[in-house]
Each structure stands twice: as C-alpha cells, then as structure tokens.
Design a protein around this motif. Structure first.
Motif, PDB file in Angstrom:
ATOM      1  N   LEU C 309     156.003  -9.312  15.625  1.00 31.29           N
ATOM      2  CA  LEU C 309     156.331 -10.743  15.616  1.00 31.29           C
ATOM      3  C   LEU C 309     157.239 -11.042  16.798  1.00 31.29           C
ATOM      4  CD1 LEU C 309     156.826 -11.023  11.781  1.00 31.29           C
ATOM      5  CD2 LEU C 309     155.072 -12.221  13.099  1.00 31.29           C
ATOM      6  N   GLY C 313     160.575 -12.872  13.908  1.00 34.68           N
ATOM      7  CA  GLY C 313     160.190 -12.885  12.488  1.00 34.68           C
ATOM      8  C   GLY C 313     160.229 -11.503  11.875  1.00 34.68           C
ATOM      9  N   ARG C 329     158.945 -16.343   9.465  1.00 37.03           N
ATOM     10  CA  ARG C 329     158.923 -16.758  10.867  1.00 37.03           C
ATOM     11  C   ARG C 329     160.315 -16.583  11.487  1.00 37.03           C
ATOM     12  NH1 ARG C 329     158.373 -22.206   9.740  1.00 37.03           N
ATOM     13  NH2 ARG C 329     158.784 -21.419   7.662  1.00 37.03           N
ATOM     14  N   GLY C 334     158.004 -21.840  14.180  1.00 36.92           N
ATOM     15  CA  GLY C 334     156.880 -20.925  14.088  1.00 36.92           C
ATOM     16  C   GLY C 334     157.177 -19.515  14.551  1.00 36.92           C
ATOM     17  N   ASP C 335     156.132 -18.722  14.553  1.00 35.56           N
ATOM     18  CA  ASP C 335     156.251 -17.378  15.094  1.00 35.56           C
ATOM     19  C   ASP C 335     154.894 -16.957  15.630  1.00 35.56           C
ATOM     20  OD1 ASP C 335     157.188 -14.812  15.806  1.00 35.56           O
ATOM     21  OD2 ASP C 335     158.538 -14.822  14.085  1.00 35.56           O
ATOM     22  N   HIS C 369     151.947 -18.725  13.502  1.00 32.53           N
ATOM     23  CA  HIS C 369     152.327 -19.201  12.171  1.00 32.53           C
ATOM     24  C   HIS C 369     153.154 -20.481  12.332  1.00 32.53           C
ATOM     25  CE1 HIS C 369     151.267 -15.258  10.253  1.00 32.53           C
ATOM     26  NE2 HIS C 369     151.529 -14.820  11.469  1.00 32.53           N
ATOM     27  N   LYS C 375     148.299 -21.530   9.781  1.00 31.20           N
ATOM     28  CA  LYS C 375     148.318 -20.613  10.921  1.00 31.20           C
ATOM     29  C   LYS C 375     147.023 -20.727  11.714  1.00 31.20           C
ATOM     30  CE  LYS C 375     146.887 -16.591   8.195  1.00 31.20           C
ATOM     31  NZ  LYS C 375     147.240 -15.264   7.710  1.00 31.20           N
TER      32      LYS C 375
END
Lengths: 434, 434, 434
Positions: C309, C313, C329, C334-335, C369, C375
């Motif tokens: 990530l 995350g 995340r 987001g991530d 994500h 996602k």
C-alpha cells in the motif's frame, strides 16, 4: 441514545472496526428511506408491481389472446454513500425470470450539476425511453421509442443547469436479458468477436422553465457498431410488440439486416407543460449502414402526445434528467388524467429491400392517481398496420384473389391503406410503487 | 431530532419534493419492521431459508437418490402505505432460478374486515395450500393439496368476522414458473389463445372460537376453463412428487387429459385446536369435464392430521385468513411438536380411462421450535403407491410372470394392494425465517 | 418515543402478537445496519456491483473479443437474531440469471469462538477461494484456486482462537448454478443416484499475530465422492477461464475424467502481512482416484502474490475466518495498492493420459481504494499456456509442418515451452459495495 452509542465500537462481519453514522428512517411519499443528518449517506428502496390485463378485438386477421400478466415486478436498492458516490441495483422478476435493469456507480461532483456514471444504465437517447416506467403516460411506450438503445454497459458524463443538459457516453453491450448475454458470450467464445461499441450524446435546451411551466427542446445522436448480442454477427434488427405485452405477436419486424457496418440514429424532442397540461413528442430516424455496395436502410418514426389533469393537478419536470416525473394530484384523494397519443413508425425501406412494416396507433388513456404510489390506468388503442407488418411472413395481412387470408404482401387485394392487420384493444394496469 | 428534521425539505431522486413520516425500526419477533407512529406506513421483510435433506429406503422398486437441497430461499418485501394500501413482492431463488411467488396490491377498507387483492397470489381454495410454508406442520404438503390451484393472477375480495370468512375471486393464468410463463406466451403468440379464467370462492364458519380453542368448518369451490400454461391446449394434468422435493420422481401422474372443456373442484375443511392440540383435515374432489361425448374425469383425495405440543405450547389460529399460524412455545428455550398425518389421493378414473395412480402416505413428524424464527423438522413417511402410479409408464410397479420388474400394470402379478412402488423415507429440515 | 411505544401491542401479518426490540439504523462504513441496543438482533445488507472491462492482445493464436460486463451484481441480506442465530441469503444477478451464493443458518455458541453452519456456503478449503470477491487482491482468482470446491450444501463446525482455527464439514451437492441443479435433479429422477458427499477440514496456525503483523500457516484436505452435478455420472472435470470473465474460452480443460471412485485434495497455505506489505501463497494438489485398474490422475498448482500500500495504508487480517479482509487506507482520500502474482497450474497427467493443459500467469495489479466501499482495479496479465491447453481440442496451440495453425499437440512444431496460446490482457474493474 446517541450518547450511549457514540462511545461504543462497531466491528463488522469481516472483523474490521467500522465508522458509523446514525440514520433517520423515513417514509418519503411511501418510499422507505434512511438518511444521515449530514446527508452524506442515504439509502432507499424502489419496488414496483404492475398488474396488467388486456382484451383485444375479435375482428383482427390473426386471433389475439386475451390475458393478464405481472408486467413488472421490480426490486431496487439505491444508495448515496460518502457524499459523492451513488450505487444502484435494479432488478425485474416478472415472468419468473431475472432482468438486470440498472447496475451502476455514479460519482457526482460537489457542484451537484456534473456526474459520471459507469455500469449498466440507459443511454442518453430518447425522452420517452429515459422516463421511468413508473411515470410514463401510457401503459406501453410508443413503437418508435423501441428504436432507442435503452440500457447498455458504458460510461456517461452528465452536466446540467436550469436551461440545459449536456450528456455523452461511450457504450458497449447490453446485459439486460439472459438470451442476449448468452449470444454475446458465445460470440466471444466461438469467434473471439469484440462486443461492439457506441457513442451517444444528448443536448436539451429549455428556453422556458419555472415551477409552473416548461418548454423542452432536445436532440440526441448515437453512432453504433454491430453488437454481439445479435443473433447473427454484424446484423441489426428492429421488431416490436404493439402497445401491449400481452399480445405476443410482433407485427413490425425487419428481421436480421445483415452485413451491417454501423448504425447511426438521431432523435428530436419537443415537449412542454403548463400546470395541468402537457405535451411531448419525438421524431427518430435510424440509418443502418451496410458493408460493400449494399444501400443503407432507413427507419423512422415519431409520436406526439398530450395530457391533462382534470382535478387541478400539475405536471412536474425533472431538470437534472430532462424528462417528466411524478404528477402532483389536484385533490388529496387523487387526480384523473386524460391523455391522447398518436404514433407512427415506418420500418419499410423499399430501396433497400427491407420490408419490416409500418404502423400507426391511436392511444386514449385514462389514469387515476390514488396517491403518490398507486395508480390505475386504462388505455384504448387502435392500431393500423400496413401489409408489410406480417411478422416476417408469419401473420395474415389481408385477402388474396380467392378471398382467402394471405401472409404475402404481393397477394393482398386490399387497396392501399387497407391491407395489414388492424385492431383495437383495451388494456388496464394497476400499479403500486413502494 | 424530530424538531431539527421537521423543517427540512426532502427532494427525491426524481426531483420531486416529498412528504415524509418518521419511522421506528424494530425487530418484531426477529422480523425487521419499520412503522410510523400513526401506523399509516409499515414495511417489513420476510425471508426464509429451508435446508432439507432426505434418505430413502433401499427396497424401493425404483432406486431413489439420497440428497440435500435448499428447498426455499425466499426474499420478500411487504408494505402498508397510506393506511389502506398494501403491496407485496415475494420471490424464491432456490435452485438458482427465480419463482415469482406473491406480487400483488391489496386495498383494505377502513372497517378492517374487508379487502380487495389484485395481482398474483393464492386463490382462496385449500386450507393447507393457503397456509404459508413457514407454518405448515410437515415438510411437504399432502398429495391431495397439490390439486389446489394455488397462486394465479386475478382479483379477490375477502370479508371476515370472528365467526366467518367469505372470499371470492376471478382468476387467470399463473406466472410462478418460467416454463409455464413461456408456454402461455407461446400459446398467445402462435395461436392467439385466451389465457383461461377461473372463479373461486371459499366460506369458513367457526362455531367455536376464542383464544384457547377453535372449531373451523370450511368449503371452497372453483370453476376453471383450461389455461394456456398447460403443455397442450385444452388439457388438464395432475402430477405430484411424493412427500419430498429431493426424490424427483412423480409416481402419480395423469399425463395430459385432453379435450377439456372446464374443471370444477370442491374442498371441504374441518379443523380445530384446543391449547396444545390441533387437528386438520380436507377432502377434495376434481371433476374434469371434457368436450363432446367424452366422460368427465374424477380425482379425489383427503388428508387428516393431528399435532401436539409437548412442552406446554399452544396452537394459534389466524382469524382473517382462516388457517393456523405460528405456534406459541411452551418454554422460552423451545417446544417440541409431535404430529401425524394420513393422506390419500386417487388419480385413477377407470371409467374415463385415466390411470394416474393412487397413493396413501403415513407421515410422522417431530418439530423442534427453537424460537419464533428457527425450527428443525424431522419427518418419517411411508408411502404406498398403487400399480397405476408408474409415472406415465416410466417407473417399475411390480413383477411380471417371469419375476422381472415391470412398468405395465397389466403384467403385475402382485395381488391387489401389493402392486406399486412402496417405500419409506426420512427427511429433515432446518428453517430460519428472518 | 420509547415510552410511547413500549405500551403498545404489535400484531404481525399472520395475526400473532409479537415481541419487539427497538433498532438503531446506522451506516457502518457505508453499509446499512440495524442493531438493537442489546445487540441480540442485527440485520444488514451487503450489495456489490462490479463493472469490468477487458482488452486482449491481438497476437493470440485464437482471436479474443474485447468487451465489458457486470461481473457481479450481488444482493445479500444477513441477520443475527436471538443472540446466537445468524441467517444469510446472498444472491448474484449478473448476466440476468440467478446464482444462489450463500443461503445458510449459523449457530454461534455463547463463547463466540465456536459455531456450526448448515446450508449452502463455502467449504473450508482454499485461502483465496474463501476470501470474499469484495476483498481479493486481483480481478480474478488464480487458476489453481478454481480447483477448490467452493460452495456446497452441508454442515460445518468452526472453532478459533487468536493462534489457530479448526474447521471441518460434511458436504453434499452445490446448488449455485441452474445447470448444475438441473443435472443433479435429472440424475436423481432418471437413475436414483445419491448426490455424493465430501468431508473437508482446515487447520490454520498463526505463530505471529497482532494488530500490525501476522504470519499464517494453513493446511486443508478434502475427500469427495463423485457428485451428480457433473455432466456424466462418476466423473471429475477441471476447467477454467484465464484471468478474465470476458474472454469466454477455457484453455485449460481436462474434459470429463470418467469412472471416478473418489477425489482427494490438499491445500497448503502460507501468508503474512506487516503493516502495508502482504504476501499470500497456496499449493494445491488433487488426486482423482478411478475405479478398477485405472491409474489415478494428479493435478496441482500454486500461486504466490505480494501487495504493498503506497499511501501508508495497512493490511488487515480476519482472525475468525483466517483470511485477509478490507485494507485500511493510508489517506482519507484513498490508497494505492501495488500487487504482483505468479501462478501456475498443471492439469496434465501424462501417465494417466489426461491432457488438460498447464499454464502460468504473471499478474500486475494496481488498485485505488477511494473509500471503504469504492475501488478501481487495473490488472495486466500475461499468460503462457502449454500445447495441451487447447480447450478439449477446440483451440489453436501452435503451427504444424506446413506453417498452418493446428489444434493438435502432436502436430505442433514449436519447441518445448513455445507451444500453446500465449497472450496478454489489460482488465479493469470499478467496484462499489453498499
């Protein structure tokens, strides 16, 4: 209650601690809705039962069976999450089969007037087609509206202001019926065929728009390559039932038009309303362009309709979608709507040697709106099919020299305008949305 | 919270301002329910999972496969809106297929004892058939109850008081199975056949009725024209599985009885309960009237059953519907129900040369009710089929002179009462309603 | 409000007075949930839309069609009632067909670490297979995971502590697809065949486990008799699509392996995570034991994958189920997840004269994500099929001496490792869970 719950921790079934928002449960005009105070989350259901019946005149050349049916048995769940995201799953179970209607994700920008959709939903083509079956004026849409692409997979952007809507999308196959899905999957498996694609756009302009009145002008266009949902690769077909789902005959049917390179369609919309009076009309034309030297095929049609609410009700217009929405009843106990439609479609192109038939229909409608969720509709329709509207040669369309019924347009002795199977029907619908 | 929300405006997804009612979310005996304070709005779900298994005796003439199945996987959404209107959508997904169960609209008059239904729902014929599969005493209904029309499209009026129920309806086709829908649509398309119709009525009288006891007398009748859901136009057929959905053989089968003009059926109900003891029985007779000089065909059957709650529970009776409903458990941790049923059906009419077979069944039931939503059922059934119960000639029903198995009743050497395939079975069900 | 309602009586639609619990409506990370204060009742929905698209390289020996699809359109309703009981109904409607996914009842003992399931659900075999499609790392699972039995009817017990999981079940048929249900019902009807059964167990051990890191070791085994869901009685077949549901070709296909007495399978799992880094791998082997002197057939495969990530995350692990669950995340907005997988399956067993083909795949994944519910996934996959991966003789797998395409492995002139149809693909998915 909030105090007690705020300090408690929530673990979901997947073992993850989750953030939570308290929701308010409400019946919003009879529709179950759950919304958070900050409105960042909202979920609602959208279910619909349409119970239809139909009686057909006995003097049709081809006998027509009377009957009843559940026209739609819809279950839908719709949600706004994290302010900007919207998801919808809308399914139909009538006829004890599944049809995947809407299944898409939408992102709405903070401005509120711009969104992007992705998934399975209606292309932005066709005023009547894009009006939900909850709110269309007559029991069935006009013949020419069955030319519209309706729901397909794809991506679409929409922008709107009070005066206009701009909408455009790129689209692929439809996944709305099992038969079409199977055809497309087989075309992929056996021949490795690409699905086909389409570009579709619509512009709506509203020179007049306020709470009491609206004048709506629209134009839409679409360019389409042949799709693998067709029975035969590289084909196009237009066929439709006639104003009732109970009479299963398809008088108008071009059969498979082969060797199609691409199709383009145009739609012109004119509509308006002033308080309890509305009118709506569209003209559509399809050009089916074929490969090699084959001439292109032209199909066109239009409809024009008017409606009037007798008990003082009002027509309402949805600015974001550019279509009519639920009426306001004039009386608490209901409103009675009178409506008339004339429509016409011409699926003959003699130059191209396509004889799909042409037809016109006169539809008289009477709708009683009990409340926002329940209505009873009665339609009387008289349809005049031409001699080419013989369901690909399967239906009688007149008499031959011996006075016998014939299915062959060449043998019909009736004079022009008198060939073809003409008949009347009385159809009814009880609908409840909840 | 209410104060804060009362002055806010709600706009629905169709761009319309909506009226709203605040709802209370509740688990009512394990069923999710949302109701407004004024009770003008209420919505609830009604889901059901039935996980069944069956083991069959090895000495049957025709080998029977043991197995398991999801007998029912039901999702239903039901709502009362605007005080008087009720809508229901009830779907089954077992076997990875859809069956449209109930899809109807009901209007209940303010008196509360009179309602009108329209859509797809059960005709008012058959006490056991009209009892929801949540609450029937045994895993499968009796053979004779499969004669009942069950769900059809139509309109029905119901009126009830403590002492009686009057119910009558006009009905059309069924839309509960895809195969039947397809047959009916094809009959409409290809032959223009009317769907067929039926008139059905039921009267229930309860000379004794209070919280502890009930004596229930009922009679129902139906007149039916042939329906287009049949494989062959103008036909009637009765066939049924034997006390289990796992054994797929249909021993009893009249095959298509042709040239049917109309069918009439009568049903006589006798039932009662006193605290933890209940009994229930029905006698049914069908007359299939054929065209021309063909003699009419008679099929009849009956069942009688009794139940007893061992831990002090009580049987409950639903006055509005005239049928038994969920039991009250004697202990908080559950109740054990013992039940026995004898049933018989005779689908032979030798005069009319119809040899559908006859059968009797002895069913012993043991139901453990864990709570209002979960129960475990065990049934032992012994069935005695006659020599005509050969599944239209596909099943062995005895031995011939050479000692070989035969499917032909004329060749069976067993003495009267000993022909036919007889066998026992042990079936189980785990059910959860939520 | 509670005061006002506490003294009121509730009657359900079946005429019974019901106990009720007030519920709190909440959006829990975007999922609608209703829970009572005492947590004895909880109900939530679990819906999922996956909109997929795929583009395939043009240099494949067999042309592959590009396209889009709704990969999953899931509606699920899940409820805890009376503290210990849990019911789930999970349905898929993609492709306008129904698939019954989960339909089961679970009883969890008060200790919380022991439960028993009964109904239709996944057997405890296969780490990747048991990870919900909401949370698998790549768009499609590895080829070898398609060997796992996945959902079947049955009964299963599960016990877990921080350090371990013990799981075992007895299973019967699957009812997840209409075609399989029909095959099984026909086998019962026509031949009286028993459904087949299986015993399946899994042990997971976690020498390291805390909030930041986990090391997961697992082993699973299953013994299976042939099931009546097969096209041919007493057969076993393994076939799979290649990393995409859009390309409908099944390169790997053993066809029906006949005269099967039983099958056993083993699975070895190794996985772990440290904050934003994870790896996961499985090795699987199937032994298909045949009757008489026929040699048994061996199929095996494995995959190994890693993920990272990028925005800080964290990977999360579900202790009760022994699998990875939703990521956390790193940023509120987001991530971005980077992932790679290598997988391999070998469905050839030359000794047993089974030539199902072997294949390896290199999958590069990029997942964004947006929030817990939305996602966007992009996968690039390159797959290398061997010359036996010819879809039961229907697909080209190389060139013959004349330079023409051939479907016969014996005619392929390409050197070892160069035969077979190899190609790349770019696939995408937009997913929303709500």
């Amino acid at each position: 209650q909030d105090v007690k719950k705020n300090d408690s921790i929530r673990i979901n079934q997947y073992g993850r601690e989750v953030k939570w928002l308290s929701l308010n449960g409400e019946a919003q005009d009879g529709i179950l809705n759950f919304t958070s105070d900050d409105k960042s989350y909202s979920l609602w259901f959208d279910n619909r039962i349409q119970f239809d019946g139909g009686i057909f005149s006995n003097d049709a050349l081809n006998p027509i069976g009377n009957g009843a049916t559940i026209r739609r048995a819809r279950f839908a769940i719709k949600a706004i999450i994290w302010n900007n995201w919207y998801g919808e799953l809308d399914l139909d179970f009538s006829g004890s089969a599944v049809e995947l209607k809407d299944a898409y994700v939408k992102y709405t920008f903070d401005s509120g007037d711009l969104n992007i959709k992705a998934g399975h939903f209606r292309e932005s083509f066709g005023l009547e087609t894009n009006t939900t079956s909850r709110y269309v004026t007559f029991i069935e849409r006009s013949l020419s509206s069955k030319l519209d692409p309706s729901r397909h997979l794809g991506i679409q952007a929409n922008h709107w202001k009070d005066k206009y809507i701009l909408s455009g999308g790129a689209h692929f196959n439809t996944v709305g019926e099992l038969e079409e899905v199977t055809l497309s999957q087989d075309a992929n498996k056996d021949f490795g065929l690409d699905e086909g694609y389409a570009f579709t756009g619509r512009v709506v302009y509203r020179p007049i728009i306020d709470n009491d009145k609206v004048l709506h002008l629209g134009v839409a266009a679409t360019y389409r390559t042949p799709q693998t949902t067709a029975e035969v690769p590289n084909s196009f077909r237009y066929s439709t039932r006639s104003y009732s789902s109970i009479n299963r005959k398809k008088y108008i049917d071009t059969d498979d038009i082969l060797n199609v390179d691409n199709t383009n369609m145009f739609d012109f919309e004119l509509a308006g309303a002033y308080k309890g009076l509305m009118f709506q009309s569209e003209y559509k034309i399809v050009n089916v362009n074929r490969m090699d030297d084959l001439s292109s095929v032209n199909i066109d049609g239009f409809y024009a309709q008017a409606g009037y609410l007798l008990f003082g009700g009002k027509y309402n217009y949805n600015k974001a979608e550019g279509e009519f929405t639920r009426i306001s009843r004039g009386k608490k106990y209901g409103d009675l709507e009178l409506a008339f439609r004339y429509d016409y479609v011409d699926a003959n192109d003699f130059d191209a040697e396509v004889y799909g038939g042409s037809a016109e229909g006169y539809t008289f409608g009477l709708n009683y709106h009990f409340n926002p969720n329940v209505k009873f509709m009665v339609n009387y329709v008289y349809t005049n099919n031409d001699r080419y509207a013989n369901g690909k040669g399967k239906l009688y369309i007149g008499h031959d020299l011996n006075g016998d019924l014939t299915k062959d347009p060449a043998d019909v002795i009736e004079t022009n305008g008198n060939g073809g199977d003409d008949f009347g029907m009385l159809t009814m619908r009880l609908e409840m949305d909840f």
